[in-house]
Design an enzyme around this catalytic site. Structure first.
Site, PDB file in Angstrom:
ATOM      1  N   GLY A   1      -5.079   9.104   1.122  1.00 59.73           N
ATOM      2  CA  GLY A   1      -6.768   9.270   1.070  1.00 59.73           C
ATOM      3  C   GLY A   1      -7.246  10.311  -0.622  1.00 59.73           C
ATOM      4  N   GLY A   2      -6.523  10.872  -0.645  1.00 59.58           N
ATOM      5  CA  GLY A   2      -6.954  12.531  -1.443  1.00 59.58           C
ATOM      6  C   GLY A   2      -6.701  12.092  -3.072  1.00 59.58           C
TER       7      GLY A   2
ATOM      8  N   ASP B   1       5.156   1.753  -4.954  1.00 59.30           N
ATOM      9  CA  ASP B   1       3.380   1.035  -4.765  1.00 59.30           C
ATOM     10  C   ASP B   1       3.022   0.458  -6.256  1.00 59.30           C
ATOM     11  OD1 ASP B   1       2.718   3.564  -4.766  1.00 59.30           O
ATOM     12  OD2 ASP B   1       0.783   2.464  -4.561  1.00 59.30           O
TER      13      ASP B   1
ATOM     14  N   CYS C   1      11.418 -18.722 -11.274  1.00 58.16           N
ATOM     15  CA  CYS C   1      10.675 -18.586  -9.562  1.00 58.16           C
ATOM     16  C   CYS C   1      11.228 -19.468  -8.586  1.00 58.16           C
ATOM     17  CB  CYS C   1       9.365 -17.737  -9.917  1.00 58.16           C
ATOM     18  SG  CYS C   1       8.235 -16.947  -8.709  1.00 58.16           S
TER      19      CYS C   1
END
Ligand SMILES: [Zn+2]
Length: 391
Positions: free
Chosen positions: A99-100, A283, A321
């Site tokens: 959360g920082g 991420d 793809c």
């Protein structure tokens, strides 16, 4: 439930190729093949994609944002629903941030002290005080497989003195987070509802772009004996080569037998470059956010679906793809959906971008397994950094 050092959480490096590492991360909710990319599921959902499609695209782990889930619907409500896995229906591994990062992004609406960060909710303006201990408790209630410590996130550039002071505070906060988790693990009557008894905790290396501060942070953080280590505070505006240097400097200093996670990075090129420098986990919001803006990542570079040249283009977004979007739909159709503001357009673009990112990780893992990472990297960088189709 008690928190234990769950024997199901462990990391194995199976093979290395130069700096790149092929590994497996075992968690209470299953296996993650590394190097891995984690799609971002900010509010308990990956924006624009169903979890079944996220899984089918090849994601083995997703990221949840503690800040958002704490404010809404609330970590206690999630704990009463049995934790984040049961609440969301995603039964594979989850990593939560502390959360920082979001709190520090609030700029005017937060105040940082040694105790923690006071901030006002972006939703209703209510006041909150996020301490290292609270960040641990929230994540214990959410029940992620990997929890992150609360750290102080700095902008770029900052003077060395400020970076040093902030890094030292992050180490003190990491120590408090570790102590809190140890307390939860050892209590027979834990003071918070625990949704995942095997939750692991990663420390975060800070120190801005200063190599000696990064080394000091890496040493002090690993002295706290976390289950893995993240590199934080990068991709905040520093030159790209400087970021790569800091990553290389930091991974060199981290334990060779534990996972390394580069937070919030990055482009497809960044993934390949940083795997080469020893990173195992990533991420980033780029594939999902850019999909909603009409930018597609492809094997031939980036493509902006709004461009008029695609108005009558019957070809797939990326001929190489295998995703549903590329098998079924044309650039002309996706351009039409985007211009018409159809939700389906954002969903199809998201599915493609996630598939491209996750396929890239699979190709990286295959290349490491075959000992051909270096030639893969050269070829990949040459093809994705071609001048974009439409620039
Ligand atoms: Zn596709």
């Amino acid at each position: 439930m008690r928190l234990t050092r769950d024997p199901t959480f462990c990391f194995d490096v199976l093979r290395t190729d130069g700096g790149a590492r092929l590994g497996t991360l075992h968690t209470p909710h299953g296996l993650v093949h590394t190097p891995a990319f984690m799609p971002v599921g900010t509010q308990g959902a990956v924006k624009g994609a169903l979890f079944k499609d996220v899984a089918e695209a090849g994601a083995e782990i997703v990221l949840g944002n503690t800040y958002h889930l704490y404010l809404r619907p609330g970590d206690s409500l999630v704990a009463r629903r049995g934790g984040l896995h049961r609440f969301t229906g995603w039964d594979r591994p989850i990593l939560t941030d502390s959360g920082g990062y979001q709190v520090f992004s609030l700029a005017e609406r937060r105040k940082v002290t040694e105790q923690g960060a006071e901030f006002q909710s972006h939703i209703d303006g209510s006041s909150h005080h996020l301490t290292p201990e609270l960040a641990v408790d929230i994540q214990a209630r959410l029940g992620s497989d990997v929890a992150m410590v609360l750290d102080e996130c700095l902008a770029y550039p900052v003077p060395r003195e400020q970076a040093a002071g902030s890094m030292e505070r992050s180490v003190r906060w990491a120590s408090r987070c570790r102590a809190r988790l140890e307390l939860l693990r050892s209590s027979s009557a834990a003071p918070v509802e625990i949704s995942n008894g095997g939750q692991a905790q990663f420390g975060i290396v800070q120190g801005g772009v200063f190599p000696d501060l990064r080394r000091a942070s890496a040493d002090a953080t690993q002295a706290l004996r976390f289950e893995g280590y993240a590199i934080g505070g990068l991709s905040v505006g520093e030159p790209i080569d400087l970021m790569y240097d800091v990553v290389a400097e930091t991974t060199r200093r981290l334990p060779p037998d534990q996972p390394r996670y580069l937070m919030g990075v990055g482009t497809p090129e960044d993934l390949v470059e940083c795997v080469d420098r020893g990173v195992d986990m990533f991420d980033c919001v780029l594939p999902t956010r850019n999909a909603r803006n009409g930018q597609l990542f492809t094997s031939q570079g980036r493509l902006n679906i709004r461009n008029a040249r695609y108005a009558e283009d019957d070809g797939p977004p990326d001929p190489e793809c295998r995703c549903y979007t590329c098998r079924r739909h044309s650039r002309a159709y996706l351009r039409h959906l985007h211009l018409a503001g159809e939700m389906t357009g954002a969903a199809l673009n998201t599915l493609h971008n996630l598939t491209f990112y996750l396929d890239t990780m699979k190709r990286i893992r295959d290349a490491i397994a075959f000992g051909t990472f270096s030639s893969f990297k050269q070829e990949f960088l040459r093809s994705v950094s071609r001048p974009a189709h439409d620039s």
